[in-house]
Design a protein around this motif. Structure first.
Motif, PDB file in Angstrom:
ATOM      1  N   GLY A   1       0.850  -1.186   0.000  1.00  0.00           N
ATOM      2  CA  GLY A   1       0.000   0.000   0.000  1.00  0.00           C
ATOM      3  C   GLY A   1       0.882   1.230   0.000  1.00  0.00           C
ATOM      4  N   HIS A   2       0.521   2.228   0.805  1.00  0.00           N
ATOM      5  CA  HIS A   2       1.386   3.374   1.114  1.00  0.00           C
ATOM      6  C   HIS A   2       1.535   4.387  -0.019  1.00  0.00           C
ATOM      7  N   THR A   3       1.943   3.914  -1.192  1.00  0.00           N
ATOM      8  CA  THR A   3       2.093   4.827  -2.328  1.00  0.00           C
ATOM      9  C   THR A   3       0.835   4.714  -3.182  1.00  0.00           C
ATOM     10  N   MET A   4       0.125   5.836  -3.323  1.00  0.00           N
ATOM     11  CA  MET A   4      -1.137   5.788  -4.059  1.00  0.00           C
ATOM     12  C   MET A   4      -0.895   5.305  -5.490  1.00  0.00           C
ATOM     13  N   THR A   5      -1.792   4.450  -5.960  1.00  0.00           N
ATOM     14  CA  THR A   5      -1.583   3.850  -7.284  1.00  0.00           C
ATOM     15  C   THR A   5      -1.620   4.892  -8.392  1.00  0.00           C
ATOM     16  N   GLU A   6      -2.191   6.048  -8.132  1.00  0.00           N
ATOM     17  CA  GLU A   6      -2.212   7.094  -9.160  1.00  0.00           C
ATOM     18  C   GLU A   6      -0.786   7.530  -9.531  1.00  0.00           C
TER      19      GLU A   6
ATOM     20  N   ALA B   1      -7.517   2.841  -9.266  1.00  0.00           N
ATOM     21  CA  ALA B   1      -7.664   1.394  -9.385  1.00  0.00           C
ATOM     22  C   ALA B   1      -6.376   0.767  -8.859  1.00  0.00           C
ATOM     23  N   ILE B   2      -6.416  -0.518  -8.513  1.00  0.00           N
ATOM     24  CA  ILE B   2      -5.173  -1.121  -8.062  1.00  0.00           C
ATOM     25  C   ILE B   2      -4.207  -1.170  -9.244  1.00  0.00           C
ATOM     26  N   TRP B   3      -2.913  -1.200  -8.936  1.00  0.00           N
ATOM     27  CA  TRP B   3      -1.876  -1.181  -9.969  1.00  0.00           C
ATOM     28  C   TRP B   3      -1.066  -2.452  -9.884  1.00  0.00           C
TER      29      TRP B   3
ATOM     30  N   GLY C   1       0.102  -2.923  -6.243  1.00  0.00           N
ATOM     31  CA  GLY C   1      -0.136  -1.807  -5.324  1.00  0.00           C
ATOM     32  C   GLY C   1      -1.640  -1.646  -5.139  1.00  0.00           C
ATOM     33  N   ILE C   2      -2.084  -1.529  -3.871  1.00  0.00           N
ATOM     34  CA  ILE C   2      -3.530  -1.507  -3.650  1.00  0.00           C
ATOM     35  C   ILE C   2      -4.028  -0.245  -2.941  1.00  0.00           C
ATOM     36  N   ASP C   3      -3.156   0.760  -2.746  1.00  0.00           N
ATOM     37  CA  ASP C   3      -3.625   1.995  -2.096  1.00  0.00           C
ATOM     38  C   ASP C   3      -4.271   2.911  -3.144  1.00  0.00           C
ATOM     39  N   CYS C   4      -5.595   2.850  -3.201  1.00  0.00           N
ATOM     40  CA  CYS C   4      -6.323   3.638  -4.206  1.00  0.00           C
ATOM     41  C   CYS C   4      -6.729   4.998  -3.653  1.00  0.00           C
ATOM     42  N   GLY C   5      -5.946   5.512  -2.728  1.00  0.00           N
ATOM     43  CA  GLY C   5      -6.080   6.907  -2.292  1.00  0.00           C
ATOM     44  C   GLY C   5      -7.307   7.197  -1.449  1.00  0.00           C
ATOM     45  N   CYS C   6      -7.808   6.152  -0.784  1.00  0.00           N
ATOM     46  CA  CYS C   6      -9.028   6.247   0.034  1.00  0.00           C
ATOM     47  C   CYS C   6      -9.239   7.617   0.694  1.00  0.00           C
ATOM     48  N   ALA C   7      -8.186   8.157   1.332  1.00  0.00           N
ATOM     49  CA  ALA C   7      -8.392   9.369   2.143  1.00  0.00           C
ATOM     50  C   ALA C   7      -7.907  10.643   1.450  1.00  0.00           C
TER      51      ALA C   7
ATOM     52  N   THR D   1     -11.752   8.969  -5.039  1.00  0.00           N
ATOM     53  CA  THR D   1     -10.868   8.003  -4.402  1.00  0.00           C
ATOM     54  C   THR D   1     -11.651   6.756  -3.992  1.00  0.00           C
ATOM     55  N   ARG D   2     -10.909   5.632  -3.833  1.00  0.00           N
ATOM     56  CA  ARG D   2     -11.590   4.391  -3.482  1.00  0.00           C
ATOM     57  C   ARG D   2     -10.769   3.567  -2.498  1.00  0.00           C
ATOM     58  N   LEU D   3     -11.479   2.655  -1.860  1.00  0.00           N
ATOM     59  CA  LEU D   3     -10.828   1.659  -1.009  1.00  0.00           C
ATOM     60  C   LEU D   3     -10.964   0.334  -1.740  1.00  0.00           C
ATOM     61  N   ALA D   4      -9.815  -0.280  -2.050  1.00  0.00           N
ATOM     62  CA  ALA D   4      -9.841  -1.530  -2.815  1.00  0.00           C
ATOM     63  C   ALA D   4      -9.696  -2.715  -1.877  1.00  0.00           C
ATOM     64  N   CYS D   5     -10.399  -3.778  -2.188  1.00  0.00           N
ATOM     65  CA  CYS D   5     -10.247  -5.029  -1.447  1.00  0.00           C
ATOM     66  C   CYS D   5     -10.029  -6.147  -2.459  1.00  0.00           C
ATOM     67  N   LEU D   6      -8.876  -6.792  -2.355  1.00  0.00           N
ATOM     68  CA  LEU D   6      -8.460  -7.811  -3.326  1.00  0.00           C
ATOM     69  C   LEU D   6      -8.616  -9.192  -2.699  1.00  0.00           C
ATOM     70  N   CYS D   7      -9.298 -10.085  -3.402  1.00  0.00           N
ATOM     71  CA  CYS D   7      -9.418 -11.475  -2.949  1.00  0.00           C
ATOM     72  C   CYS D   7      -8.277 -12.283  -3.571  1.00  0.00           C
ATOM     73  N   LEU D   8      -7.440 -12.881  -2.736  1.00  0.00           N
ATOM     74  CA  LEU D   8      -6.268 -13.585  -3.269  1.00  0.00           C
ATOM     75  C   LEU D   8      -6.630 -14.947  -3.859  1.00  0.00           C
ATOM     76  N   ASP D   9      -7.800 -15.459  -3.541  1.00  0.00           N
ATOM     77  CA  ASP D   9      -8.212 -16.746  -4.115  1.00  0.00           C
ATOM     78  C   ASP D   9      -8.642 -16.591  -5.566  1.00  0.00           C
ATOM     79  N   THR D  10      -9.283 -15.469  -5.862  1.00  0.00           N
ATOM     80  CA  THR D  10      -9.853 -15.283  -7.204  1.00  0.00           C
ATOM     81  C   THR D  10      -9.205 -14.125  -7.953  1.00  0.00           C
ATOM     82  N   MET D  11      -8.414 -13.301  -7.247  1.00  0.00           N
ATOM     83  CA  MET D  11      -7.838 -12.063  -7.789  1.00  0.00           C
ATOM     84  C   MET D  11      -8.908 -11.063  -8.226  1.00  0.00           C
ATOM     85  N   GLN D  12     -10.108 -11.228  -7.684  1.00  0.00           N
ATOM     86  CA  GLN D  12     -11.152 -10.248  -7.930  1.00  0.00           C
ATOM     87  C   GLN D  12     -10.960  -9.049  -7.010  1.00  0.00           C
ATOM     88  N   VAL D  13     -11.205  -7.859  -7.555  1.00  0.00           N
ATOM     89  CA  VAL D  13     -11.086  -6.641  -6.761  1.00  0.00           C
ATOM     90  C   VAL D  13     -12.463  -6.037  -6.580  1.00  0.00           C
TER      91      VAL D  13
END
Ligand code: MN
Length: 245
Positions: free
Chosen positions: A189-194, A203-205, A218-224, A230-242
């Motif tokens: 995270g940490h570094t916004m994907t933008e 979007a995630i990068w 990278g999954i920090d979509c700049g929530c704050a 801006t968005r909060l992304a949640c990635l499922c590692l079983d399916t790679m669906q975001v």
């Protein structure tokens, strides 16, 4: 059984609650939050307490949790009038990074809960180096992997007396062309994907279009960040669906 990853919630409880409601975690599911649940937004402490009490959630240390922990530890130095300069630097750094809502909420807690939170923060992993989901291996870290650590969970305790500073895990920036491991995917995270994709900012990068082939996500979509896209992304590692919230 499903494994999810998200990051950088930054005190936004409505988005955090929306994720939990949508995932409806079962006992065998797990959500890894790779740092920075506090600061900027108003409800970081509430989210931190929820992470501490929910055994289906593992919170990794972000630079904001690390700043908070440093201030809690170093405020004793001020009271005792030792190493006051180091304490002032730690306080000033957290002040510049949006500590106010976190500190105000923290002060309103009982001393027992404050102590419990401090101990919880100390226990939050800096990295989980070899998380296995399906047939793939993942390295979860807030900001940047440290390549001398490749097995199990890295904690502050393990680093005491080592040359490696916790800052490397929670503050360093990953550059888009970097590659770290042949046998696992780094999720950070940490570094916004933008920063990596100006045309696709919230979007995630990933280093590879196909997330299943990627070794860096990278999954920090700049929530704050201060705009309505801006968005909060949640990635499922079983399916790679975001999913975005
Ligand atoms: Mn951060």
């Amino acid at each position: 059984m499903s494994v999810y990853v998200m990051s950088d919630v930054h005190g936004l409880k409505a988005r955090f609650d929306a994720v939990l409601e949508s995932l409806a975690l079962h006992d065998s599911d797990h959500l890894y939050i790779i740092g920075d649940v506090i600061d900027r937004g108003p409800d970081g402490i509430e989210i931190l307490i929820e992470c501490m009490r929910n055994n289906k959630i593992t919170l990794l240390m972000g630079n904001h949790e690390y700043m908070m922990l440093e201030v809690l530890k170093r405020s004793k130095q001020l009271a005792d009038r030792v190493d006051m300069y180091d304490a002032v630097i730690a306080i000033e750094r957290w002040f510049r990074n949006g500590c106010r809502p976190t500190l105000e909420a923290f002060e309103s807690l009982s001393k027992a809960l404050q102590k419990e939170l401090e101990q919880y923060l100390e226990s939050c992993p800096l990295a989980i180096c070899d998380l296995r989901v399906q047939d793939r291996c993942y390295y979860l870290v807030h900001a940047h992997p440290v390549l001398t650590y490749t097995k199990g969970i890295v904690t502050l305790d393990q680093l005491s007396g080592s040359e490696v500073k916790p800052d490397r895990f929670v503050w360093d920036r990953i550059l888009s062309y970097q590659s770290f491991f042949k046998d696992r995917c780094v999720i950070f995270g940490h570094t916004m994907t933008e920063y990596y994709q100006q045309n696709h900012p919230y979007a995630i990068w990933s280093g590879d279009e196909n997330l299943m082939n990627s070794d860096l996500i990278g999954i920090d979509c700049g929530c704050a960040a201060a705009n309505e896209h801006t968005r909060l992304a949640c990635l499922c590692l079983d399916t790679m669906q975001v999913r975005y919230f």
